[in-house]
Design a protein around this motif. Structure first.
Motif: not given
Lengths: 105, 370
Positions: B244, B247, B277, B281, B354, B356, B360, B363
């Motif tokens: 991502m 992110s 994810c 992440a 976090h 998003m 992503s 983010s």
């Protein structure tokens, strides 16, 4: 005549900036780099499958044509492979939604 | 110099599949935020921001009227799934700049939210539903790191297990590996229990300046790091499908602003919209190295640690889009205040959120400290 009207007719074309020659995708009124006007760039375009999965009996693939053009579409009648060369067999716009079908090339 | 900004109060609703008016959801979490802070008066609130993807109009003015607030500033914030933290960033900016001293951020969504599908993204062709980008992410991650479906299912096992202790969670149900593996197959790479579920829910938070916050709470939690990055709107513009990028960039920015490193974070709420994810992440934030996110998930299960997604994440809690980022921030706030009850981890000092949106492509990361 613009990119969307060609897609609607089933012709896979992309946009190209008249000023800086950057490929414009997804279709847009102006170039995202220099805001230049956009013309149609005709195919045929050669792409490569970079990822795929399957829903029911149908494969869907993420295909990269060049660094600015990646699209998701169907492939039928064959099992896709990563890096497989493909072309757009069929495309169009239905109820505002684009659709693409690929074929080996 | 910018004003310091802290969290003074918060309120939640239960997450459900109920058919409730968006205005009622907003009001309920706002009422709970006021009831959670006896010194907070409507006249203190100088800005009201509403985070939602709902199509109803003028919701910040509507919420202001029905909750007795006459703010200087009021507007909505919409950014699909990270609307909530984006609204918090806007609220932070109003306070930091001195334009407002106390800001109410209220997020709400209904189970039938129009924010679930980005109609504009025609490069996805007919495959616009999020299950398709999630399938591409999953296949790509499995291919890159030689990961099996059974390993990804651990995310669902963990987060549903943790949601049991979240009184507001949608499902509050544990699942075995077999149940997850045998749940409805959506694609070859995604099962129903690999997915978070859209739902009805609300979450409100009250931010205040350093000068005011001590009148409102004796346990403020400070926002010390913010990172936001939008790399595109089209899913297909992602430069990789096994990480991502937005992110990674936003986490770097937030950690740099807070002057902390990823390994110093004690508790994390991250955006597990789908099983894949969570490891993606963790790796993009820098908590795990590339391809090692699932090892951390396994470690959390073995040690029964709720450090990652203590309220059950989006998979266990449900995903009311406009409320999600705010609910995540409330969870970290409660953890840092040692008010998370049975979900409490030991003595956390630094937490990270976090949040998003749209595979992503955008983010938001917040760092919070007590």
């Amino acid at each position: 005549m613009n990119v969307e009207s060609e897609l609607e007719k089933g012709n896979f074309v992309v946009g190209e900036c008249l000023k800086c020659k950057k490929t414009v995708w997804p279709p847009s009124d102006y170039c995202s780099l220099c805001f230049g006007n956009v013309s149609i760039k005709d195919g045929p375009f050669q792409g490569k499958i970079i990822e795929f999965s399957k829903q029911g009996n149908d494969y869907f693939c993420l295909v990269e044509f060049n660094e600015n053009v990646k699209i998701i579409g169907k492939i039928t009648g064959e099992t896709p492979q990563i890096n497989q060369n493909v072309m757009v067999k069929k495309c169009g716009i239905q109820n505002g939604n684009y659709f693409f079908e690929f074929i080996s090339s | 110099m910018a004003n310091k900004v802290g969290i003074a109060s918060y309120g939640m609703t239960k997450f459900s599949r109920d058919d409730i008016k968006i205005e009622s959801i907003l009001l309920e979490s706002t009422k709970n935020a006021f009831q959670n802070c006896s010194n907070l008066n409507q006249k203190d609130v100088e800005a009201v921001l509403v985070s939602t993807n709902n199509n109803s109009k003028y919701l910040s003015a509507v919420l202001s009227e029905i909750s007795g607030i006459k703010p200087k500033i009021s507007h909505s914030v919409e950014s699909l799934c990270n609307s909530g933290t984006n609204a918090i960033v806007s609220a932070y900016s109003y306070i930091a700049s001195g334009l407002a001293d106390v800001v109410l951020v209220a997020g709400a969504e209904r189970y039938d939210s129009p924010g679930q599908v980005l109609e504009w993204d025609n490069s996805r062709g007919e495959f616009k539903h999020p299950i398709f980008w999630a399938s591409i992410f999953t296949k790509s991650y499995k291919r890159e790191y030689n990961v099996r479906d059974e390993e990804l299912a651990l995310v669902s096992i963990k987060n549903h297990h943790q949601s049991i202790k979240n009184p507001n969670a949608l499902t509050k149900k544990e699942y075995t590996l077999d149940e997850i593996m045998n749940s409805k197959k959506l694609t070859d790479d995604l099962k129903l229990l690999d997915c978070s579920r859209p739902c009805t829910g609300g979450a409100s938070i009250v931010l205040a300046s350093e000068n005011t916050i001590n009148h409102l709470t004796d346990s403020p939690v400070w926002i010390t790091g913010i990172g936001q990055k939008t790399t595109s709107a089209s899913f297909t513009k992602n430069i990789t499908f096994s990480a991502m990028e937005s992110s990674r960039i936003s986490a770097n920015s937030a950690l740099k602003m807070s002057k902390h490193k990823a390994d110093q974070i004690d508790v994390i709420e991250l955006h597990d919209a789908f099983s894949v994810c969570e490891p993606m992440a963790l790796e993009s934030i820098g908590v795990s190295s590339k391809g090692k996110g699932l090892e951390l998930v396994k470690e959390m299960i073995v040690t029964d640690s709720p450090k990652i997604n203590p309220r059950g994440g989006l998979m266990g809690s449900g995903h009311p889009l406009g409320a999600t980022g705010i609910a995540q921030t409330i969870e970290i706030t409660q953890q840092l205040q040692s008010k998370a009850e049975s979900r409490q981890i030991d003595n956390p000092k630094i937490g990270l959120v976090h949040n998003m949106s749209a595979a992503s492509t955008s983010s938001t990361v917040l760092v919070l400290e007590n």
